[in-house]
Design a protein around this motif. Structure first.
Motif, PDB file in Angstrom:
ATOM      1  N   ILE A 146      -1.145 -25.331 -44.634  1.00 34.82           N
ATOM      2  CA  ILE A 146      -1.989 -26.133 -43.749  1.00 34.82           C
ATOM      3  C   ILE A 146      -1.995 -27.585 -44.203  1.00 34.82           C
ATOM      4  O   ILE A 146      -1.673 -27.892 -45.355  1.00 34.82           O
ATOM      5  CB  ILE A 146      -3.443 -25.611 -43.711  1.00 34.82           C
ATOM      6  CG1 ILE A 146      -4.066 -25.658 -45.102  1.00 34.82           C
ATOM      7  CG2 ILE A 146      -3.490 -24.188 -43.166  1.00 34.82           C
ATOM      8  CD1 ILE A 146      -5.549 -25.402 -45.129  1.00 34.82           C
ATOM      9  N   SER A 147      -2.361 -28.459 -43.300  1.00 37.43           N
ATOM     10  CA  SER A 147      -2.543 -29.875 -43.633  1.00 37.43           C
ATOM     11  C   SER A 147      -4.022 -30.182 -43.579  1.00 37.43           C
ATOM     12  O   SER A 147      -4.713 -29.791 -42.642  1.00 37.43           O
ATOM     13  CB  SER A 147      -1.796 -30.755 -42.624  1.00 37.43           C
ATOM     14  OG  SER A 147      -0.416 -30.498 -42.687  1.00 37.43           O
ATOM     15  N   VAL A 148      -4.522 -30.864 -44.603  1.00 38.83           N
ATOM     16  CA  VAL A 148      -5.936 -31.222 -44.664  1.00 38.83           C
ATOM     17  C   VAL A 148      -6.058 -32.704 -45.013  1.00 38.83           C
ATOM     18  O   VAL A 148      -5.130 -33.296 -45.568  1.00 38.83           O
ATOM     19  CB  VAL A 148      -6.690 -30.365 -45.709  1.00 38.83           C
ATOM     20  CG1 VAL A 148      -6.701 -28.889 -45.306  1.00 38.83           C
ATOM     21  CG2 VAL A 148      -6.081 -30.520 -47.095  1.00 38.83           C
ATOM     22  N   TYR A 154     -10.413 -32.148 -53.326  1.00 38.11           N
ATOM     23  CA  TYR A 154     -11.422 -31.159 -53.705  1.00 38.11           C
ATOM     24  C   TYR A 154     -10.766 -29.809 -53.997  1.00 38.11           C
ATOM     25  O   TYR A 154     -11.083 -29.158 -54.995  1.00 38.11           O
ATOM     26  CB  TYR A 154     -12.468 -31.019 -52.596  1.00 38.11           C
ATOM     27  CG  TYR A 154     -13.506 -29.973 -52.899  1.00 38.11           C
ATOM     28  CD1 TYR A 154     -14.541 -30.238 -53.788  1.00 38.11           C
ATOM     29  CD2 TYR A 154     -13.438 -28.705 -52.328  1.00 38.11           C
ATOM     30  CE1 TYR A 154     -15.493 -29.267 -54.098  1.00 38.11           C
ATOM     31  CE2 TYR A 154     -14.378 -27.733 -52.633  1.00 38.11           C
ATOM     32  CZ  TYR A 154     -15.403 -28.020 -53.511  1.00 38.11           C
ATOM     33  OH  TYR A 154     -16.318 -27.056 -53.820  1.00 38.11           O
ATOM     34  N   LEU A 155      -9.859 -29.385 -53.113  1.00 31.61           N
ATOM     35  CA  LEU A 155      -9.198 -28.092 -53.311  1.00 31.61           C
ATOM     36  C   LEU A 155      -8.351 -28.085 -54.580  1.00 31.61           C
ATOM     37  O   LEU A 155      -8.327 -27.090 -55.308  1.00 31.61           O
ATOM     38  CB  LEU A 155      -8.339 -27.737 -52.092  1.00 31.61           C
ATOM     39  CG  LEU A 155      -9.110 -27.397 -50.818  1.00 31.61           C
ATOM     40  CD1 LEU A 155      -8.153 -27.222 -49.651  1.00 31.61           C
ATOM     41  CD2 LEU A 155      -9.960 -26.155 -51.014  1.00 31.61           C
ATOM     42  N   GLN A 156      -7.668 -29.195 -54.853  1.00 36.57           N
ATOM     43  CA  GLN A 156      -6.845 -29.262 -56.064  1.00 36.57           C
ATOM     44  C   GLN A 156      -7.710 -29.219 -57.317  1.00 36.57           C
ATOM     45  O   GLN A 156      -7.309 -28.651 -58.333  1.00 36.57           O
ATOM     46  CB  GLN A 156      -5.985 -30.528 -56.041  1.00 36.57           C
ATOM     47  CG  GLN A 156      -4.868 -30.441 -55.020  1.00 36.57           C
ATOM     48  CD  GLN A 156      -4.146 -31.767 -54.827  1.00 36.57           C
ATOM     49  OE1 GLN A 156      -4.670 -32.827 -55.148  1.00 36.57           O
ATOM     50  NE2 GLN A 156      -2.941 -31.688 -54.274  1.00 36.57           N
ATOM     51  N   ALA A 159      -7.744 -22.736 -54.974  1.00 36.09           N
ATOM     52  CA  ALA A 159      -7.904 -23.243 -53.606  1.00 36.09           C
ATOM     53  C   ALA A 159      -8.048 -22.111 -52.601  1.00 36.09           C
ATOM     54  O   ALA A 159      -8.841 -22.211 -51.660  1.00 36.09           O
ATOM     55  CB  ALA A 159      -6.725 -24.138 -53.238  1.00 36.09           C
ATOM     56  N   SER A 160      -7.319 -21.026 -52.786  1.00 32.80           N
ATOM     57  CA  SER A 160      -7.401 -19.902 -51.849  1.00 32.80           C
ATOM     58  C   SER A 160      -8.808 -19.320 -51.808  1.00 32.80           C
ATOM     59  O   SER A 160      -9.352 -19.052 -50.737  1.00 32.80           O
ATOM     60  CB  SER A 160      -6.409 -18.799 -52.240  1.00 32.80           C
ATOM     61  OG  SER A 160      -5.092 -19.262 -52.097  1.00 32.80           O
ATOM     62  N   ALA A 212     -15.360 -20.624 -47.804  1.00 33.56           N
ATOM     63  CA  ALA A 212     -15.841 -21.539 -46.764  1.00 33.56           C
ATOM     64  C   ALA A 212     -15.658 -20.949 -45.369  1.00 33.56           C
ATOM     65  O   ALA A 212     -16.558 -21.028 -44.522  1.00 33.56           O
ATOM     66  CB  ALA A 212     -15.112 -22.875 -46.869  1.00 33.56           C
ATOM     67  N   VAL A 213     -14.525 -20.347 -45.127  1.00 28.76           N
ATOM     68  CA  VAL A 213     -14.264 -19.773 -43.805  1.00 28.76           C
ATOM     69  C   VAL A 213     -15.176 -18.578 -43.555  1.00 28.76           C
ATOM     70  O   VAL A 213     -15.701 -18.410 -42.447  1.00 28.76           O
ATOM     71  CB  VAL A 213     -12.772 -19.384 -43.662  1.00 28.76           C
ATOM     72  CG1 VAL A 213     -12.529 -18.583 -42.400  1.00 28.76           C
ATOM     73  CG2 VAL A 213     -11.903 -20.635 -43.671  1.00 28.76           C
ATOM     74  N   ARG A 214     -15.393 -17.762 -44.563  1.00 28.23           N
ATOM     75  CA  ARG A 214     -16.271 -16.598 -44.381  1.00 28.23           C
ATOM     76  C   ARG A 214     -17.707 -17.007 -44.081  1.00 28.23           C
ATOM     77  O   ARG A 214     -18.441 -16.278 -43.423  1.00 28.23           O
ATOM     78  CB  ARG A 214     -16.209 -15.699 -45.608  1.00 28.23           C
ATOM     79  CG  ARG A 214     -14.927 -14.890 -45.620  1.00 28.23           C
ATOM     80  CD  ARG A 214     -14.941 -13.825 -46.681  1.00 28.23           C
ATOM     81  NE  ARG A 214     -13.748 -12.996 -46.537  1.00 28.23           N
ATOM     82  CZ  ARG A 214     -13.120 -12.417 -47.545  1.00 28.23           C
ATOM     83  NH1 ARG A 214     -13.580 -12.555 -48.776  1.00 28.23           N
ATOM     84  NH2 ARG A 214     -12.056 -11.694 -47.332  1.00 28.23           N
TER      85      ARG A 214
END
Length: 82
Positions: A7-9, A16-18, A23-24, A30-32
């Motif tokens: 994905i592109s963010v 933040y993810l890095q 990250a997964s 967050a999605v849940r």
């Protein structure tokens, strides 16, 4: 089961993810948190559509529906010991 996605963010989200280490797991969490809201929205929309359908039924159609339900219940409960 897992699926690998690319994905592109935006830059701030990527940073933040890095820095999160996993990250997964961060994205999954967050999605849940968002999923129940989406589910609730779909259920409300379905209930609203069903309500509109029921209100549009004529008294004759509603009576026919009740007769069908009662007949189906009689068939389903045949030989049932209560």
């Amino acid at each position: 089961m897992t699926v690998k996605l690319s994905i592109s963010v935006p830059d701030d989200v990527a940073a933040y993810l890095q820095s999160s280490g996993n990250a997964s797991a961060t994205v999954t969490e967050a999605v849940r948190r968002v999923l129940p809201d989406a589910r609730r929205h779909r259920r409300r929309a379905a209930a609203r559509a069903f309500g509109e359908f029921v209100r549009s039924r004529t008294p004759e159609q509603a009576a026919a529906d009740r007769d069908l339900i009662e007949s189906s219940n009689d068939i389903a409960l045949r030989d049932a010991a209560w």
